[in-house]
Design an enzyme around this catalytic site. Structure first.
Site: not given
Ligand code: FPP
Length: 245
Positions: A20, A68
């Site tokens: 996250d 998501n």
């Molecule tokens: C959460 O950060 C992250 C995600 C919803 C996606 C995770 C994906 C990756 C790390 C990249 C792709 C993965 C692979 C396996 C290729 P957020 O967007 O919720 O952050 P925030 O809470 O700061 O808004």
């Protein structure tokens, strides 16, 4: 944090991570959220390699939840593209490191291209033994449990199983994670203290580790810190300290 401080005899068999903070990381740099996801893939690579190197047998990453899909289209499209490009780019890393790719979630909800790429890499790495890397994609734990309950109810209804046959082992067998052990250590980055519908059944006895570090900043040393912290805890599984000693 040094790898040498980790006791190789007491490693968690299964680490699960809620990655996250990509969005906030990007915002703090005045960039778009997708820049955070792009950099998040670098942390994925580093954590996968470090886990395999020290001998973790199972690593499960929450890459995309059922919720998501509600994000802006550009962000969802970018995450799917990142998945495809990472799978293509990293196939050789998985092969070279003897890592088996696995996926849990409602995989047929993924765009066709991402789904196909994923199945291909799963197929090409299916005999690898060192570590199982599971990506949770379009994953929701309540949905997983609901599916298991429906399958079991249907088996009982059709006399393929009796009510008394339903125990923890049987329930495990009907979850997406049927071939994985329970989670020992659950890590969530970015300072949020929530489970967010991730592996609710499988974390029953997991140690929970929360860190303020945002996912794109989460590197090898942070993983080792989490493992060292885990190794300093006493896991009692409902027993008393005295019973354990
Ligand atoms: C959460 O950060 C992250 C995600 C919803 C996606 C995770 C994906 C990756 C790390 C990249 C792709 C993965 C692979 C396996 C290729 P957020 O967007 O919720 O952050 P925030 O809470 O700061 O808004």
């Amino acid at each position: 944090m040094n790898e040498k401080l980790i006791n190789k005899e007491n490693l968690p068999k299964h680490i699960a991570i809620i990655m996250d903070g990509n969005g906030r990381w990007a915002k703090s740099k005045g960039k778009l959220r997708i820049f955070g996801h792009e950099n998040g893939t670098k942390s994925v690579r580093e954590v996968v390699e470090a886990s395999a190197e020290i001998g973790i047998e199972n690593l499960t990453l929450y890459a995309f939840s059922t919720e998501n899909w509600k994000r802006p289209k550009l962000e969802v499209d970018t995450l799917m593209k990142l998945l495809v490009s990472s799978l293509r780019k990293e196939l050789h890393t998985l092969v070279d490191n003897d890592i088996r790719l696995n996926a849990i979630g409602k995989l047929d909800a993924l765009p066709e291209k991402a789904h196909q790429e994923l199945l291909e890499v799963i197929q090409k790495t299916r005999n690898n033994k060192r570590m199982t890397l599971t990506l949770a994609l379009s994953y929701g734990s309540r949905e997983e449990i609901k599916n298991a309950v429906k399958q079991l109810a249907s088996k009982v209804k059709n006399n393929l199983m009796s009510l008394d046959d339903i125990d923890d082992t049987v329930i495990n067998k009907h979850l997406y994670t049927h071939d994985l052990p329970d989670v020992d250590l659950l890590i969530r980055t970015s300072g949020e203290h929530r489970i967010s519908n991730f592996l609710l059944w499988q974390i029953a006895y997991a140690e929970l580790y929360f860190t303020e570090v945002l996912w794109p900043d989460f590197k090898k040393e942070h993983l080792f810190q989490a493992i060292e912290n885990y190794q300093n805890r006493e896991r009692r599984f409902g027993k008393t300290s005295e019973q354990l000693n």
